[in-house]
Design a protein around this motif. Structure first.
Motif, PDB file in Angstrom:
ATOM      1  N   LEU A 379     -35.955  47.246  39.352  1.00 55.38           N
ATOM      2  CA  LEU A 379     -35.741  46.384  38.186  1.00 55.38           C
ATOM      3  C   LEU A 379     -34.428  45.619  38.285  1.00 55.38           C
ATOM      4  N   PHE A 380     -33.397  46.227  38.849  1.00 60.75           N
ATOM      5  CA  PHE A 380     -32.134  45.504  39.002  1.00 60.75           C
ATOM      6  C   PHE A 380     -32.255  44.403  40.053  1.00 60.75           C
ATOM      7  N   LEU A 381     -32.987  44.666  41.124  1.00 57.73           N
ATOM      8  CA  LEU A 381     -33.179  43.617  42.121  1.00 57.73           C
ATOM      9  C   LEU A 381     -34.038  42.492  41.549  1.00 57.73           C
ATOM     10  N   VAL A 382     -35.021  42.835  40.711  1.00 60.06           N
ATOM     11  CA  VAL A 382     -35.787  41.809  39.989  1.00 60.06           C
ATOM     12  C   VAL A 382     -34.845  40.975  39.117  1.00 60.06           C
ATOM     13  N   ALA A 383     -33.958  41.669  38.406  1.00 57.71           N
ATOM     14  CA  ALA A 383     -32.986  40.953  37.567  1.00 57.71           C
ATOM     15  C   ALA A 383     -32.126  40.029  38.416  1.00 57.71           C
ATOM     16  N   GLY A 384     -31.768  40.487  39.625  1.00 60.35           N
ATOM     17  CA  GLY A 384     -30.972  39.644  40.512  1.00 60.35           C
ATOM     18  C   GLY A 384     -31.694  38.364  40.894  1.00 60.35           C
ATOM     19  N   VAL A 385     -32.991  38.467  41.189  1.00 59.01           N
ATOM     20  CA  VAL A 385     -33.779  37.276  41.526  1.00 59.01           C
ATOM     21  C   VAL A 385     -33.822  36.324  40.338  1.00 59.01           C
ATOM     22  N   VAL A 386     -34.108  36.853  39.150  1.00 63.50           N
ATOM     23  CA  VAL A 386     -34.204  36.014  37.949  1.00 63.50           C
ATOM     24  C   VAL A 386     -32.869  35.330  37.661  1.00 63.50           C
ATOM     25  N   ILE A 387     -31.791  36.094  37.719  1.00 61.25           N
ATOM     26  CA  ILE A 387     -30.466  35.523  37.426  1.00 61.25           C
ATOM     27  C   ILE A 387     -30.093  34.479  38.475  1.00 61.25           C
ATOM     28  N   HIS A 388     -30.413  34.763  39.738  1.00 60.84           N
ATOM     29  CA  HIS A 388     -30.114  33.810  40.808  1.00 60.84           C
ATOM     30  C   HIS A 388     -30.832  32.483  40.580  1.00 60.84           C
ATOM     31  N   GLU A 389     -32.102  32.546  40.180  1.00 57.64           N
ATOM     32  CA  GLU A 389     -32.865  31.318  39.937  1.00 57.64           C
ATOM     33  C   GLU A 389     -32.377  30.603  38.678  1.00 57.64           C
ATOM     34  N   MET A 390     -31.990  31.350  37.656  1.00 55.49           N
ATOM     35  CA  MET A 390     -31.434  30.724  36.452  1.00 55.49           C
ATOM     36  C   MET A 390     -30.100  30.038  36.765  1.00 55.49           C
ATOM     37  N   GLN A 391     -29.308  30.629  37.639  1.00 56.21           N
ATOM     38  CA  GLN A 391     -28.066  29.981  38.064  1.00 56.21           C
ATOM     39  C   GLN A 391     -28.366  28.684  38.813  1.00 56.21           C
ATOM     40  N   HIS A 392     -29.422  28.727  39.611  1.00 55.12           N
ATOM     41  CA  HIS A 392     -29.827  27.520  40.354  1.00 55.12           C
ATOM     42  C   HIS A 392     -30.207  26.402  39.377  1.00 55.12           C
ATOM     43  N   ILE A 393     -30.953  26.747  38.331  1.00 50.00           N
ATOM     44  CA  ILE A 393     -31.322  25.757  37.301  1.00 50.00           C
ATOM     45  C   ILE A 393     -30.067  25.234  36.608  1.00 50.00           C
ATOM     46  N   ARG A 394     -29.153  26.129  36.288  1.00 50.04           N
ATOM     47  CA  ARG A 394     -27.924  25.713  35.604  1.00 50.04           C
ATOM     48  C   ARG A 394     -27.119  24.746  36.460  1.00 50.04           C
ATOM     49  N   GLU A 395     -26.954  25.057  37.739  1.00 51.07           N
ATOM     50  CA  GLU A 395     -26.137  24.215  38.610  1.00 51.07           C
ATOM     51  C   GLU A 395     -26.829  22.893  38.928  1.00 51.07           C
ATOM     52  N   GLU A 396     -28.145  22.943  39.132  1.00 47.89           N
ATOM     53  CA  GLU A 396     -28.879  21.723  39.467  1.00 47.89           C
ATOM     54  C   GLU A 396     -28.875  20.728  38.320  1.00 47.89           C
ATOM     55  N   ASN A 397     -28.897  21.245  37.090  1.00 47.50           N
ATOM     56  CA  ASN A 397     -28.971  20.366  35.919  1.00 47.50           C
ATOM     57  C   ASN A 397     -27.662  20.285  35.154  1.00 47.50           C
ATOM     58  N   ASN A 398     -26.622  20.907  35.709  1.00 45.83           N
ATOM     59  CA  ASN A 398     -25.284  20.843  35.091  1.00 45.83           C
ATOM     60  C   ASN A 398     -25.310  21.304  33.636  1.00 45.83           C
ATOM     61  N   LEU A 399     -25.875  22.498  33.409  1.00 45.76           N
ATOM     62  CA  LEU A 399     -25.997  23.044  32.060  1.00 45.76           C
ATOM     63  C   LEU A 399     -24.908  24.074  31.800  1.00 45.76           C
ATOM     64  N   ASP A 400     -24.589  24.256  30.543  1.00 45.90           N
ATOM     65  CA  ASP A 400     -23.619  25.274  30.132  1.00 45.90           C
ATOM     66  C   ASP A 400     -24.378  26.420  29.454  1.00 45.90           C
ATOM     67  N   ILE A 401     -24.983  27.278  30.263  1.00 43.58           N
ATOM     68  CA  ILE A 401     -25.758  28.402  29.739  1.00 43.58           C
ATOM     69  C   ILE A 401     -25.372  29.682  30.464  1.00 43.58           C
ATOM     70  N   ASP A 402     -25.701  30.805  29.845  1.00 47.18           N
ATOM     71  CA  ASP A 402     -25.509  32.103  30.482  1.00 47.18           C
ATOM     72  C   ASP A 402     -26.799  32.455  31.224  1.00 47.18           C
ATOM     73  N   PRO A 403     -26.778  32.527  32.558  1.00 49.22           N
ATOM     74  CA  PRO A 403     -28.017  32.784  33.312  1.00 49.22           C
ATOM     75  C   PRO A 403     -28.574  34.188  33.117  1.00 49.22           C
ATOM     76  N   GLN A 404     -27.833  35.057  32.455  1.00 50.11           N
ATOM     77  CA  GLN A 404     -28.308  36.416  32.225  1.00 50.11           C
ATOM     78  C   GLN A 404     -28.899  36.605  30.832  1.00 50.11           C
ATOM     79  N   ASN A 405     -28.833  35.575  30.007  1.00 51.54           N
ATOM     80  CA  ASN A 405     -29.320  35.666  28.636  1.00 51.54           C
ATOM     81  C   ASN A 405     -30.832  35.469  28.606  1.00 51.54           C
ATOM     82  N   ILE A 406     -31.561  36.505  28.174  1.00 46.17           N
ATOM     83  CA  ILE A 406     -33.024  36.431  28.174  1.00 46.17           C
ATOM     84  C   ILE A 406     -33.552  35.465  27.123  1.00 46.17           C
TER      85      ILE A 406
END
Length: 701
Positions: A379-406
């Motif tokens: 489950l933690f490695l799953v969380a790592g994948v999800v957070i990594h992809e959310m960070q990718h979305i944040r950086e690609e679109n220049n957003l100010d969000i917390d990538p760990q916030n469900i």
């Protein structure tokens, strides 16, 4: 060399190699450039070979004669301290478990950390952490155990604060380090007390099959041989010589010290608050810490010293474990941070393990430790994948969000299909649904808790009832997490419909660890019978000799009742957070605030403990600055004044008097020299003057 029990050189050599390889990898990585990608594969290869060797050791020792080898380490006076390796069912289980969990984490980390500027430093810390934990589980001396216990704490400090440029990470690793030092004081105190009583640090001699502690207990105010524990062949059991009998209070203090150590490492109330904050480290580190290493060390310690505890002390453990499991589950209900939900889930599951130890379900506790390692790491490695992809979305679109916030997630099952499938497997195992390993181990704990409560007071019957209720809370918060992340619509699109989404499950370094851990989270790894925990090979080897399987109705009612209601709870979570055609929980009110603010324990600690200590520190600083330093500065100023006065007296009084005498002598000399000019008339005048002076003096006198 002292061979207490027969052993083979091959097994010991394999064990030493399995433990030493991560240390060797850490030393090599330490010498590499900080961005070297070779570090990841060096560490991974080391843990892979160590895992194979651990499996061989496990196969040769499991359910066989324990292997114990030791050498004289050092001598103080008449005390000889030995150090060596102890291999029994418990130690080889942990040796293999740590290696099996560390391997997919290492593979995962090679991809997860590849863009980090301190890549080789990360793997140096990770390998050192694995070495510390592997050495801990095979150490045969309490002194050696304590040394590696400290190294586990130190290496976790390095990993939690790996991103030390983040203030939160620095605060988190300091908090973890300080709270674990509290437990370390307890463990050190217990070791000293045990040595004072038994004159040995040898774990096997103390807690082994014929260990001294098994035959001791409080009796008439003394910690001495308990009649109900003493075997008929007592004379052949203990060969260590004379023993000092201590007051019974020292046995209670030793157990309290052990509990402090367990509570700190395994995050039990009241020393649990460091673990959620430890999520500031890399997610791969969280997976390793939460699965089978640092937090498992406390339960492992409890398993090592289990004979030390009396029935009353075990009951206290059961109460604390039950309360911790319930409290952490209630907090997980309202958290929005993905990793924080999993952190409180870990605390809750560790509470189950401590509860199981307290009710005498020793085998089920260690069984749950093993099963939990796989699905929680997953489950933690799953969380790592999800957070990594959310960070990718944040950086690609220049957003100010917390990538760990469900709250920003949702619908990710379409974009991350493999991650979604393995997340479902891990979640079902965590909830304890049939056909998963979590069902087998949690089923055993609940059933044995109800069996233990038979014939006990009504208050103690709340323990199994609380554990049962906590299992339903687990079903709800895990389901809430899954549906918020993977079901419904991607909520970030509602606020930013223009964003671009390019995400996926990642490469093989992500996929293979997830698939392996998902397979290990299912029942076949532990039992061919998916419904009866008694049939699990691990439980059969660790269960007590007097265990009688399926002798009462609890074995039927508990599994059926738990799982039927869990399914309804899971559907309720889906209906509330996805379909939204039923009631929703209020986001206000006392109970919501209590859960969201983590029972206010952090705030209470800050107000009751941290602030007074900081206030005391400030007071001591003020006292040191104004009183101590002020006194010293006053003495300094007085010394300077005295020195100035002394210098003035020396210059003007002493030196002045000397200069005056010199001038007087010089004047007298100059005056007398005038009479020695070689002229006769001056001599006559002088003689006449002297005669006149003498004549006048004679007249006057």
């Amino acid at each position: 060399m002292n061979n207490a029990i027969p052993y083979t050189d091959t097994i010991i050599s394999y064990t030493i190699a399995a433990v030493g390889l991560p240390l060797f990898a850490a030393l090599i990585n330490f010498c590499l450039p900080v961005k070297s990608k070779a570090a990841g594969w060096i560490s991974t290869l080391a843990i892979l070979v160590g895992c194979v060797l651990s499996a061989i050791v496990f196969a040769r020792v499991w359910n066989q004669q324990p292997q114990h080898v030791q050498n004289l380490w050092f001598t103080i006076g008449n005390t000889k301290v030995f150090a060596g390796i102890l291999l029994n069912n418990l130690s080889v289980l942990m040796l293999l478990l740590v290696s099996l969990i560390a391997l997919p984490v290492h593979i995962y980390s090679t991809a997860y950390m590849k863009h980090d500027d301190k890549y080789s430093r990360y793997f140096t810390y990770l390998s050192f952490f694995c070495f510390s934990m592997l050495a801990l589980v095979v150490a045969d001396s309490m002194v050696l155990f304590y040394a590696f216990w400290e190294l586990v704490g130190f290496s976790s400090y390095l990993l939690i604060g790996f991103w030390f440029t983040k203030d939160k990470a620095v605060q988190a690793n300091k908090k973890a380090f300080i709270m674990n030092r509290i437990g370390d004081i307890g463990l050190l105190s217990a070791i000293i007390i045990l040595f004072a009583q038994f004159h040995t640090f040898d774990i096997d001699a103390l807690f082994g099959q014929h260990g001294l502690v098994k035959f001791m207990g409080p009796d008439n105010g003394q910690w001495t041989f308990a009649p109900d524990r003493m075997p008929s062949n007592y004379g052949s059991v203990w060969t260590r010589g004379a023993m000092v009998t201590l007051p019974a209070i020292w046995q209670y203090i030793a157990c309290a010290g052990i509990f402090l150590a367990v509570a700190a490492k395994s995050a039990q109330f009241p020393l649990h608050t460091w673990l959620p904050d430890a999520m500031e480290g890399p997610t791969s580190v969280s997976a390793l810490i939460h699965a089978a290493t640092m937090v498992a060390a406390g339960v492992f310690l409890l398993g090592r010293v289990y004979p030390l505890f009396t029935d009353t002390e075990l009951t206290v453990l059961a109460v604390i474990g039950c309360f911790t499991a319930f409290m952490a589950a209630t907090i997980a209900l309202t958290q929005s941070d993905l990793k924080r939900v999993l952190a409180y889930s870990t605390i809750s599951q560790l509470g189950y393990m401590i509860l199981a130890m307290g009710v005498g379900a020793y085998g089920s506790s260690l069984f749950h430790l093993a099963t939990h390692a796989f699905f929680k790491c997953l489950l933690f490695l799953v969380a790592g994948v999800v957070i990594h992809e959310m960070q990718h979305i944040r950086e690609e679109n220049n957003l100010d969000i917390d990538p760990q916030n469900i709250q920003y997630m949702g619908g990710l099952r379409k974009k991350l299909p493999l991650t979604f499938i393995v997340a479902i497997v891990g979640s079902l195992a965590l909830i304890g649904i049939p056909l998963t390993s979590g069902y087998l181990s949690k089923d055993g704990i609940l059933i044995q808790a109800f069996e233990w409560s038979e014939g006990r007071s009504a208050w103690l019957k709340l323990i199994p009832a609380g554990a049962l209720f906590t299992s339903w809370l687990t079903a709800f918060y895990v389901s809430r997490l899954i549906v918020k992340v993977f079901f419904g619509e991607f909520r970030l699109l509602k606020h930013h419909p223009e964003i671009k989404i390019h995400i996926g499950d990642g490469g093989w370094q992500y996929r293979i660890p997830l698939i392996l851990l998902a397979i290990c989270s299912l029942f076949p790894l532990f039992s061919l019978n998916p419904f009866f925990y008694e049939k699990a090979w691990l439980f059969e080897s660790l269960k007590p000799a007097e265990f009688m399987a399926r002798e009462n109705i609890y074995h039927t009612i508990i599994p059926i009742g738990v799982n039927i209601l869990s399914v309804f709870v899971m559907y309720a979570a889906y209906a509330i957070y996805v379909k939204r055609n039923t009631f929703s929980f209020p986001q206000t009110g006392f109970f919501y605030r209590l859960s969201y603010n983590q029972w206010y324990l952090d705030k209470i600690y800050k107000k009751v403990i941290v602030k007074p200590i900081l206030g005391l520190g400030k007071t001591c600083f003020w006292f040191d600055r104004n009183i101590i330093d002020g006194l010293i500065h006053s003495i300094e100023r007085l010394s300077r004044k005295v020195a100035d006065l002394t210098a003035w007296c020396d210059k003007y009084i002493v030196d002045g008097f000397l200069h005056l005498m010199a001038a007087l002598v010089q004047s007298i000399g100059n005056f007398a020299r005038k009479f020695q000019n070689g002229k006769v008339q001056y001599y006559l005048y002088s003689m006449l003057l002297i005669v006149l002076v003498l004549f006048i003096l004679k007249i006057l006198i």
